[in-house]
Structure formats: structure tokens, C-alpha cells
Scaffold this motif. Structure first.
Motif, PDB file in Angstrom:
ATOM      1  N   ASP A  83     -36.198  -8.774  53.133  1.00 27.95           N
ATOM      2  CA  ASP A  83     -35.788  -8.414  51.770  1.00 27.95           C
ATOM      3  C   ASP A  83     -35.922  -6.918  51.490  1.00 27.95           C
ATOM      4  O   ASP A  83     -35.389  -6.427  50.491  1.00 27.95           O
ATOM      5  N   TRP A  84     -36.644  -6.214  52.327  1.00 24.95           N
ATOM      6  CA  TRP A  84     -36.929  -4.804  52.063  1.00 24.95           C
ATOM      7  C   TRP A  84     -35.690  -3.922  52.182  1.00 24.95           C
ATOM      8  O   TRP A  84     -35.628  -2.860  51.560  1.00 24.95           O
ATOM      9  N   SER A  86     -32.821  -4.152  51.030  1.00 24.39           N
ATOM     10  CA  SER A  86     -32.039  -4.032  49.803  1.00 24.39           C
ATOM     11  C   SER A  86     -32.875  -3.732  48.568  1.00 24.39           C
ATOM     12  O   SER A  86     -32.326  -3.568  47.475  1.00 24.39           O
ATOM     13  N   ASP A  87     -34.191  -3.635  48.719  1.00 22.31           N
ATOM     14  CA  ASP A  87     -35.076  -3.489  47.564  1.00 22.31           C
ATOM     15  C   ASP A  87     -35.853  -2.176  47.633  1.00 22.31           C
ATOM     16  O   ASP A  87     -36.796  -2.057  48.416  1.00 22.31           O
ATOM     17  N   PRO A 106     -28.078  -6.874  53.889  1.00 22.09           N
ATOM     18  CA  PRO A 106     -29.026  -7.689  54.646  1.00 22.09           C
ATOM     19  C   PRO A 106     -28.872  -7.471  56.153  1.00 22.09           C
ATOM     20  O   PRO A 106     -27.808  -7.075  56.637  1.00 22.09           O
TER      21      PRO A 106
END
Length: 211
Positions: A83-84, A86-87, A106
Motif C-alpha cells: 500500500d505504500w 500509492s500513499d 500498485p
């Protein structure tokens, strides 16, 4: 097999290119300066076939999408940091504000329990080395006598553990249980700074004494 070290971006994060005689290559941690990296690979007439991440902190992933789109190649990351990409809050680009906020696409492949991987003509071992971050990985190439250690192990130092998800004891355990068991002559390619060897760090790294 050959390897090349290219420090990229404001933090001079080491991107590594591991290549074969047929000019195919793997790209590890393309952190920034995609144009510089693409120009270098084109000059060497290399043919990238995958991007592999030791972890997903901002300084290791800044050029991922540019490189992926240019060469149409897949990206590999550990599931704990999938998840990192895109965050910005997770990858640190929001916290540190060094360059752009990173909100990437992703990964194409999320690594879970794999202990080895074959991509094209490259076969290597996946070593789980969390502590600097929860999904940190190292990659051992027996053929080339080298390990890409990301921000776990440095020349004379170890990775910081004061960032979200960091754990000092876990990092020391990772280094001792996964990296220091490799042959002492193994070349260690860290995420920042000069290369070293496993034997040198066993003998001289002050952070590893007394663990």
C-alpha cells in the motif's frame, strides 16, 4: 553477471542494476532521476525486465512509475508495503517533503512467503530483513556473490528504526539471522553509501557488537 551502483536523488539512494551477458537486467530501488537512469541504461544498451524494491520508502520508489512505463516491466514489493507505493503518508514523502509527493500505481507482483525467485535468467534468494521498515527485503545472488541489503545493513552502520514501522531489535535480528550467515566474502550493496562485505561488517560494524 555484473552489477552497477547509481546514487540517485537528493538523498543519493543507491539504485542497483544487475545485468547478464545478454544485456537483460533487473533494477533495484529506482529512487529518483528517472531520466538519468534511463539515459544510463540506454547508453549501456541494457534491457530491463523487472523493478524490484527492497522497501517502499519514498527515496527508493520515486522513479518507479517512470521506469515501469518506459520499459513496460513489472514491479515487485513485499506485501507489508504494497500500500505504500500509492500513499504519501506511508512511504514518507508527505512527512519528509523531499521532492514530490509519491502516489504511484500498485505493484504488479506482491511478495509474500517466497524464499527464492527466478525472473528471466536471474535466480536469487529473497531474505526477509524487517526492522528498518516492516516489509524490508534483501536479495542474495549466489552466482554473483552479492547481496542487495537495502536500508538494513550499511558500511559501518545499520538502518534507522525511528520511522513508522521500524523496530531496532527486529532489525538486529534480521541482520544476524539473514545477512551475517552469508559467506563472509559476499559483497553487500547497501541502500546508501559505499559497498562493503559481510565479513567486514561482522568484524568492524559497531552496531552489531554485543547483540
Amino acid at each position: 553477471m555484473e552489477w552497477h551502483q547509481l546514487p540517485l536523488g537528493p538523498l543519493q539512494t543507491n539504485c542497483y542494476i544487475v545485468s547478464k551477458e545478454n544485456r537483460t537486467c533487473l533494477i533495484f530501488d529506482p529512487g529518483e532521476e528517472s531520466e538519468k537512469l534511463i539515459k544510463w541504461m540506454n547508453e549501456k544498451q541494457l534491457k530491463p525486465i523487472a523493478i524490484i524494491l527492497t522497501h517502499a520508502h519514498f527515496d527508493h520508489i520515486g522513479a518507479v512509475d517512470d521506469i515501469r512505463d518506459t520499459y513496460q516491466i513489472p514491479v515487485y514489493v513485499h506485501e507489508n508495503e504494497a500500500d505504500w507505493l500509492s500513499d504519501p503518508a506511508l512511504n514518507g514523502s508527505h512527512l519528509f517533503k523531499v521532492g514530490k509527493l509519491i502516489q504511484g500505481k500498485p505493484a504488479d507482483h506482491v511478495l509474500t512467503d517466497e524464499t527464492n525467485l527466478t525472473i528471466g535468467d536471474f535466480a536469487f534468494n529473497i531474505l526477509k530483513t524487517p526492522g528498518h521498515s516492516p516489509g524490508s527485503l534483501s536479495f542474495y545472488f549466489a552466482e554473483g556473490n552479492l547481496v542487495i541489503s537495502g536500508d538494513a545493513l550499511f558500511n559501518g552502520s545499520i538502518g534507522r528504526t525511528d520511522l513508522p514501522g521500524g523496530n531496532h531489535h527486529q532489525l538486529l535480528s534480521s541482520i544476524h539471522e539473514q545477512l551475517l550467515i552469508l559467506p563472509e566474502e559476499t559483497i553487500a550493496l547497501p541502500g546508501h553509501g559505499p559497498v562493503t562485505t559481510i565479513g567486514r561488517e561482522m568484524d568492524t560494524n559497531p552496531f552489531l557488537n554485543g547483540f
